[in-house]
Every structure is written in structure tokens, then in C-alpha cells.
Design a protein around this motif. Structure first.
Motif, PDB file in Angstrom:
ATOM      1  N   PRO A  64       0.800  -1.234   0.000  1.00 13.49           N
ATOM      2  CA  PRO A  64       0.000   0.000   0.000  1.00 13.49           C
ATOM      3  C   PRO A  64       0.829   1.278   0.000  1.00 13.49           C
ATOM      4  O   PRO A  64       0.435   2.260  -0.626  1.00 13.49           O
ATOM      5  N   ALA A  65       1.958   1.284   0.697  1.00 18.23           N
ATOM      6  CA  ALA A  65       2.768   2.507   0.758  1.00 18.23           C
ATOM      7  C   ALA A  65       3.267   2.937  -0.612  1.00 18.23           C
ATOM      8  O   ALA A  65       3.530   4.122  -0.841  1.00 18.23           O
ATOM      9  N   ALA A  66       3.388   1.991  -1.548  1.00 19.78           N
ATOM     10  CA  ALA A  66       3.887   2.319  -2.887  1.00 19.78           C
ATOM     11  C   ALA A  66       2.908   3.176  -3.670  1.00 19.78           C
ATOM     12  O   ALA A  66       3.273   3.755  -4.699  1.00 19.78           O
ATOM     13  N   ARG A  67       1.667   3.289  -3.201  1.00 20.84           N
ATOM     14  CA  ARG A  67       0.695   4.141  -3.896  1.00 20.84           C
ATOM     15  C   ARG A  67       1.103   5.607  -3.850  1.00 20.84           C
ATOM     16  O   ARG A  67       0.609   6.414  -4.648  1.00 20.84           O
ATOM     17  N   ASN A  68       1.999   5.966  -2.936  1.00 20.37           N
ATOM     18  CA  ASN A  68       2.419   7.361  -2.821  1.00 20.37           C
ATOM     19  C   ASN A  68       3.244   7.815  -4.012  1.00 20.37           C
ATOM     20  O   ASN A  68       3.338   9.017  -4.280  1.00 20.37           O
ATOM     21  N   GLU A  69       3.869   6.889  -4.722  1.00 20.06           N
ATOM     22  CA  GLU A  69       4.604   7.241  -5.936  1.00 20.06           C
ATOM     23  C   GLU A  69       3.617   7.217  -7.102  1.00 20.06           C
ATOM     24  O   GLU A  69       3.120   6.164  -7.494  1.00 20.06           O
ATOM     25  N   THR A  70       3.307   8.393  -7.622  1.00 15.40           N
ATOM     26  CA  THR A  70       2.237   8.508  -8.607  1.00 15.40           C
ATOM     27  C   THR A  70       2.724   8.541 -10.050  1.00 15.40           C
ATOM     28  O   THR A  70       1.914   8.421 -10.970  1.00 15.40           O
ATOM     29  N   ARG A  71       4.027   8.717 -10.262  1.00 18.38           N
ATOM     30  CA  ARG A  71       4.529   8.799 -11.634  1.00 18.38           C
ATOM     31  C   ARG A  71       4.509   7.412 -12.280  1.00 18.38           C
ATOM     32  O   ARG A  71       4.922   6.431 -11.654  1.00 18.38           O
ATOM     33  N   PRO A  72       4.026   7.315 -13.509  1.00 22.59           N
ATOM     34  CA  PRO A  72       3.759   5.995 -14.094  1.00 22.59           C
ATOM     35  C   PRO A  72       4.987   5.171 -14.436  1.00 22.59           C
ATOM     36  O   PRO A  72       4.901   3.939 -14.479  1.00 22.59           O
ATOM     37  N   ASN A  73       6.125   5.808 -14.678  1.00 22.29           N
ATOM     38  CA  ASN A  73       7.300   5.064 -15.126  1.00 22.29           C
ATOM     39  C   ASN A  73       8.450   5.087 -14.123  1.00 22.29           C
ATOM     40  O   ASN A  73       9.576   4.727 -14.473  1.00 22.29           O
ATOM     41  N   VAL A  74       8.172   5.491 -12.907  1.00 25.36           N
ATOM     42  CA  VAL A  74       9.206   5.560 -11.871  1.00 25.36           C
ATOM     43  C   VAL A  74       9.188   4.276 -11.058  1.00 25.36           C
ATOM     44  O   VAL A  74       8.130   3.729 -10.752  1.00 25.36           O
ATOM     45  N   ALA A  75      10.376   3.774 -10.711  1.00 28.24           N
ATOM     46  CA  ALA A  75      10.480   2.541  -9.930  1.00 28.24           C
ATOM     47  C   ALA A  75       9.769   2.694  -8.596  1.00 28.24           C
ATOM     48  O   ALA A  75       9.947   3.684  -7.887  1.00 28.24           O
ATOM     49  N   LEU A  76       8.954   1.701  -8.252  1.00 24.57           N
ATOM     50  CA  LEU A  76       8.226   1.690  -6.987  1.00 24.57           C
ATOM     51  C   LEU A  76       9.055   0.995  -5.912  1.00 24.57           C
ATOM     52  O   LEU A  76       9.815   0.070  -6.207  1.00 24.57           O
ATOM     53  N   ASN A  77       8.882   1.417  -4.676  1.00 21.80           N
ATOM     54  CA  ASN A  77       9.610   0.821  -3.562  1.00 21.80           C
ATOM     55  C   ASN A  77       8.881  -0.442  -3.118  1.00 21.80           C
ATOM     56  O   ASN A  77       8.115  -0.442  -2.157  1.00 21.80           O
ATOM     57  N   ILE A  78       9.134  -1.532  -3.831  1.00 24.80           N
ATOM     58  CA  ILE A  78       8.489  -2.810  -3.556  1.00 24.80           C
ATOM     59  C   ILE A  78       9.581  -3.862  -3.394  1.00 24.80           C
ATOM     60  O   ILE A  78      10.413  -4.042  -4.285  1.00 24.80           O
ATOM     61  N   PRO A  79       9.609  -4.546  -2.246  1.00 24.80           N
ATOM     62  CA  PRO A  79      10.620  -5.593  -2.066  1.00 24.80           C
ATOM     63  C   PRO A  79      10.407  -6.719  -3.062  1.00 24.80           C
ATOM     64  O   PRO A  79       9.290  -7.009  -3.467  1.00 24.80           O
ATOM     65  N   GLY A  80      11.449  -7.351  -3.452  1.00 26.90           N
ATOM     66  CA  GLY A  80      11.319  -8.379  -4.488  1.00 26.90           C
ATOM     67  C   GLY A  80      12.386  -9.433  -4.374  1.00 26.90           C
ATOM     68  O   GLY A  80      13.114  -9.499  -3.384  1.00 26.90           O
ATOM     69  N   PRO A  81      12.470 -10.239  -5.430  1.00 30.12           N
ATOM     70  CA  PRO A  81      11.695 -10.066  -6.662  1.00 30.12           C
ATOM     71  C   PRO A  81      10.261 -10.527  -6.522  1.00 30.12           C
ATOM     72  O   PRO A  81       9.955 -11.364  -5.690  1.00 30.12           O
ATOM     73  N   GLN A  82       9.408  -9.945  -7.357  1.00 31.37           N
ATOM     74  CA  GLN A  82       8.022 -10.358  -7.456  1.00 31.37           C
ATOM     75  C   GLN A  82       7.860 -11.226  -8.710  1.00 31.37           C
ATOM     76  O   GLN A  82       8.842 -11.582  -9.357  1.00 31.37           O
ATOM     77  N   ALA A  83       6.621 -11.550  -9.037  1.00 30.35           N
ATOM     78  CA  ALA A  83       6.357 -12.301 -10.265  1.00 30.35           C
ATOM     79  C   ALA A  83       6.928 -11.531 -11.448  1.00 30.35           C
ATOM     80  O   ALA A  83       6.843 -10.298 -11.513  1.00 30.35           O
ATOM     81  N   ALA A  84       7.515 -12.237 -12.389  1.00 28.26           N
ATOM     82  CA  ALA A  84       8.185 -11.587 -13.519  1.00 28.26           C
ATOM     83  C   ALA A  84       7.238 -10.670 -14.282  1.00 28.26           C
ATOM     84  O   ALA A  84       7.661  -9.636 -14.809  1.00 28.26           O
ATOM     85  N   PHE A  85       5.964 -11.021 -14.365  1.00 29.56           N
ATOM     86  CA  PHE A  85       5.004 -10.188 -15.082  1.00 29.56           C
ATOM     87  C   PHE A  85       4.997  -8.751 -14.575  1.00 29.56           C
ATOM     88  O   PHE A  85       4.701  -7.825 -15.337  1.00 29.56           O
ATOM     89  N   LEU A  86       5.287  -8.533 -13.309  1.00 27.85           N
ATOM     90  CA  LEU A  86       5.169  -7.202 -12.719  1.00 27.85           C
ATOM     91  C   LEU A  86       6.351  -6.303 -13.033  1.00 27.85           C
ATOM     92  O   LEU A  86       6.238  -5.085 -12.942  1.00 27.85           O
ATOM     93  N   HIS A  87       7.474  -6.877 -13.393  1.00 30.58           N
ATOM     94  CA  HIS A  87       8.688  -6.101 -13.650  1.00 30.58           C
ATOM     95  C   HIS A  87       8.728  -5.609 -15.094  1.00 30.58           C
ATOM     96  O   HIS A  87       8.133  -6.218 -15.990  1.00 30.58           O
ATOM     97  N   VAL A  88       9.421  -4.518 -15.304  1.00 31.86           N
ATOM     98  CA  VAL A  88       9.630  -4.013 -16.659  1.00 31.86           C
ATOM     99  C   VAL A  88      10.305  -5.085 -17.494  1.00 31.86           C
ATOM    100  O   VAL A  88      11.307  -5.687 -17.081  1.00 31.86           O
ATOM    101  N   ASN A  89       9.750  -5.368 -18.652  1.00 30.77           N
ATOM    102  CA  ASN A  89      10.292  -6.379 -19.571  1.00 30.77           C
ATOM    103  C   ASN A  89      10.279  -7.792 -18.989  1.00 30.77           C
ATOM    104  O   ASN A  89      10.981  -8.665 -19.466  1.00 30.77           O
ATOM    105  N   ARG A  90       9.497  -7.998 -17.935  1.00 39.75           N
ATOM    106  CA  ARG A  90       9.453  -9.305 -17.269  1.00 39.75           C
ATOM    107  C   ARG A  90      10.829  -9.736 -16.763  1.00 39.75           C
ATOM    108  O   ARG A  90      11.122 -10.920 -16.637  1.00 39.75           O
ATOM    109  N   ASP A  91      11.659  -8.783 -16.498  1.00 39.08           N
ATOM    110  CA  ASP A  91      13.006  -9.048 -16.004  1.00 39.08           C
ATOM    111  C   ASP A  91      13.012  -8.751 -14.508  1.00 39.08           C
ATOM    112  O   ASP A  91      12.875  -7.596 -14.101  1.00 39.08           O
ATOM    113  N   THR A  92      13.165  -9.770 -13.676  1.00 33.86           N
ATOM    114  CA  THR A  92      13.095  -9.569 -12.226  1.00 33.86           C
ATOM    115  C   THR A  92      14.239  -8.713 -11.695  1.00 33.86           C
ATOM    116  O   THR A  92      14.195  -8.291 -10.536  1.00 33.86           O
ATOM    117  N   ARG A  93      15.245  -8.446 -12.532  1.00 39.79           N
ATOM    118  CA  ARG A  93      16.313  -7.525 -12.127  1.00 39.79           C
ATOM    119  C   ARG A  93      15.912  -6.078 -12.371  1.00 39.79           C
ATOM    120  O   ARG A  93      16.543  -5.155 -11.867  1.00 39.79           O
TER     121      ARG A  93
END
Length: 382
Positions: A305-334
């Protein structure tokens, strides 16, 4: 809500309509800026070939207002967030103050304004960067209204049918109202996640939640397909449990719904019971204040929920990971997770799990979503 994804689907190829099904290669859907421009040009060409009285179909992501340029001249005393809120309201979408602030950052970025809080009378501001968000809100509003109508119709029908006819009605599940949710429910029954006799009650509960918190029922289905393979009440990864992955810890989802000391006990509750927990969690995390809720804010409410504070669409969100590959840019967990990569990933994941491609919907919608996903990639690689 969780640190590790319980599922990692893989599908590749091309669907019958020619739309690509993205592979797991980290660069699979990276395209040049030219690719994005061509996709948007194609979408506009499709629009221009429609008759003059053409109106977007229900469910299309093309906003009704996108036919004409969208810009305003700043008047004395106005703020950018106030302009955004007023302009959205004029197009039938009422947004909260926090949502207006978030969108004002998007507008400022699109207009190359260094400070969203600094505008002056007479300044002309282009608002076309809001078109996709406007379309998402319009779609959410239509979905909620249609869902409410469908729910009331079904309730009225069920009071007059016998048990045999009722089971036949349950098997149909509001055909056409919320296609992603309907297919997700059918799949959940086929996989044994939900008893057939509970299917209509589960749908009604999701629609009720969508009305309370102002999100699209189909978006909740996309969320559940990512979190639990689609409303699987027994999904878990050792730390997170249930249909939206309630996680352990004093300030995590399990604590919010009364399972802080024994989060694994959530697995003993049905999907219908867990939806009551979802409602409690949404209340505790203030989801209503983000309404009408887009898919990105809905998913971030569940994930971090805290990541909702970052409103810019292309800025990296503060989310611990890695998460599912689908969620990362280019499906790259790095690579980072952004709002745009979340939107693209949730749509792609749902399409692959359900075997449904965007090309089966109006072509303009397919082109806009494809272009939107590509824009996130182009922005990050340029």
C-alpha cells in the motif's frame, strides 16, 4: 502483501488474431519509440475510419472525449490538481483530492513542467496525458453500473426459480457483463477452487465490493489471477495465504483481518469467506480514498500500500522483491516495478491464464493497451 509469487506462468506464441503473446525473454516486448508511435497511429487510424456518429463500445479504453484536443488555459486562482479534478468531472468522472494530486504529476511531466504546484494565469496546459486514465475510470464506472444492474436482475430471477433452474442460471453467470471476472469464476470452478453452487454468491460479493470501493470487477479478477491463480483460497507461498495473499507480520494483511497469530488458518476459509476479509482489508488500507480506483492502485493496495504514494507511471516503486516476472519491466526480475509495468503485466497475465487476447475486443482498445505497455518500456530504455 507478499514477497514471492506463488505461481509463474509461461506462455509464448501468437494468438489467432495476430496479437503477440509475450515470452519470458527479458527483452521480449521491448520496442523502439518508433514501435510505440506506429501502434498509436494505428489506433488513431482505426478511429478515423469510423462513421461520424461512431461511439466507443462499452468496455473500450478509448475515452469518449479523445476525439478533440484536450487542453485548458489557466485562470487566476487555479491549481493544477483543481484543473485536473474539474476537467475529469466535466467528463463524468469524479475523483478524490489525492487522485487529483497524483494525476497532476502526470500532467506536469507530460508538459515538461518542473513544478506541478507552479502555474500562472494564461498558461496553456495540455491534458491529453489523462486520456488513458479517464478511459479507465469511465470503464470502471460503466462496469460497476452494469454489474449492479446484472446483480439486481439475477436476485429478482432467483426468487422465482426452482433449484434446478437456479443451477442452470448459476452456470451462465451474467454473460457479457464482466467478461474477465466471468471467465475467472468459470475457471475457478473447473479447477475446484470454488464450488459450483457458490459461484453466483462469489460474483455478487465481488460486485458489491467493487461498488463500495469503486473499482472494476474485471480488475479484481486480474488481481486474483496474479495473486492466487484466480480466486484459489488455498494458494500460499509459506508466508502469504489465500485469494489475495494475506501475509504474516504485525503490519501485513493477515493482521488486518484478525489472523496475525496464525495466518495459515486463512487457508481453511472458503473464497466467499475470504472476500469478507478482503472488504475489511480494503477498508483498513483506505482504498476508497483512491476511487474511482484504477487497476494499478487496486493492485498496489494488495501488494504494498505505501507504494501508492509514488504517482509517476514510469518511476520505480519501492516494492521488495523479486516479485512475479510479469510485474517487472520487460518481465526481467532484475528490472524495477512501475505503475505502467504493473498494468501491462496484469493484463498479459490474465490473457494468458484465461486464453483470451485483447484482439478479441475492439481493435482500438487493443492498440491503446499495447501502445501503453510499450510506452513504459520505451521511456525506461531511452
Amino acid at each position: 502483501m507478499r514477497l514471492d509469487p506463488p505461481f509463474t506462468p509461461t506462455v509464448s506464441g501468437v494468438d489467432p488474431s495476430g496479437m503477440p503473446i509475450i515470452t519470458r525473454n527479458p527483452l521480449a516486448y521491448t520496442r523502439s519509440a518508433t514501435g510505440f508511435t506506429q501502434a498509436m497511429a494505428s489506433a488513431q487510424q482505426n478511429v478515423s475510419t469510423q462513421p461520424n456518429n461512431y461511439q466507443p463500445k462499452a468496455g473500450s479504453l478509448l475515452p469518449e472525449s479523445s476525439a478533440a484536443p484536450w487542453s485548458v488555459n489557466v485562470q487566476a486562482g487555479q491549481t493544477l490538481s483543481g484543473i485536473v479534478r474539474d476537467q475529469m468531472a466535466a467528463r463524468g468522472v469524479n475523483i478524490s483530492s489525492s487522485e487529483a494530486l497524483r494525476l497532476s504529476q502526470t500532467v506536469a511531466q507530460a508538459n515538461k513542467m518542473p513544478n506541478a504546484n507552479l502555474i500562472h494565469p494564461g498558461q496553456r496546459i495540455n491534458l491529453e496525458s489523462l486520456n488513458l486514465t479517464l478511459a479507465q475510470f469511465q470503464l470502471a464506472n460503466r462496469s460497476v453500473a452494469a454489474s449492479a444492474a446484472n446483480t439486481n436482475t439475477n436476485i429478482n430471477r432467483q426468487t422465482t426459480v426452482n433449484s434446478t433452474t437456479q443451477l442452470q442460471l448459476l452456470s451462465r453467470v451474467d454473460q457479457g457483463g464482466n467478461p474477465v471476472l466471468e471467465k475467472t469464476l468459470n475457471r475457478a470452478v473447473d479447477k475446484g477452487f470454488i464450488p459450483a453452487q457458490d459461484k453466483q454468491a462469489v460474483m455478487n460479493k465481488i460486485i458489491q465490493l467493487s461498488q463500495q470501493h469503486r473499482f472494476a470487477p474485471d480488475d479484481f479478477a486480474r488481481l486474483s489471477l496474479m495473486e492466487s491463480d484466480g480466486l484459489n483460497p488455498k494458494a500460499n507461498n509459506g508466508r502469504c495465504f489465500g485469494i489475495i495473499q494475506f501475509c504474516d507480520g504485525p503490519d501485513r494483511g493477515a493482521a488486518s483481518v484478525g489472523f496475525a497469530s496464525n495466518p495459515k488458518a486463512i487457508l481453511g476459509r472458503s473464497a466467499l469467506d475470504q472476500l469478507d476479509m478482503v472488504g475489511k482489508y480494503f477498508e483498513d488500507t483506505g482504498l476508497k480514498s483512491y476511487g474511482p480506483v484504477g487497476l494499478d492502485d487496486l493492485y498496489l493496495t494488495v501488494l504494498t500500500p505505501a507504494a501508492r504514494n509514488e504517482t509517476r507511471p514510469n518511476v520505480a516503486l519501492n516494492i521488495p522483491g523479486p516479485q512475479a516476472a510479469f510485474l517487472h519491466v520487460n518481465r526481467d526480475t532484475r528490472a524495477p516495478i512501475t505503475r505502467n509495468s504493473i498494468l501491462a503485466g496484469l493484463h498479459q497475465n490474465a490473457n494468458e491464464r484465461l486464453g483470451v487476447e485483447l484482439a478479441q475486443r475492439p481493435s482500438v482498445q487493443a492498440a491503446r493497451i499495447s501502445a501503453y505497455a510499450e510506452q513504459a518500456v520505451v521511456t525506461l530504455v531511452e
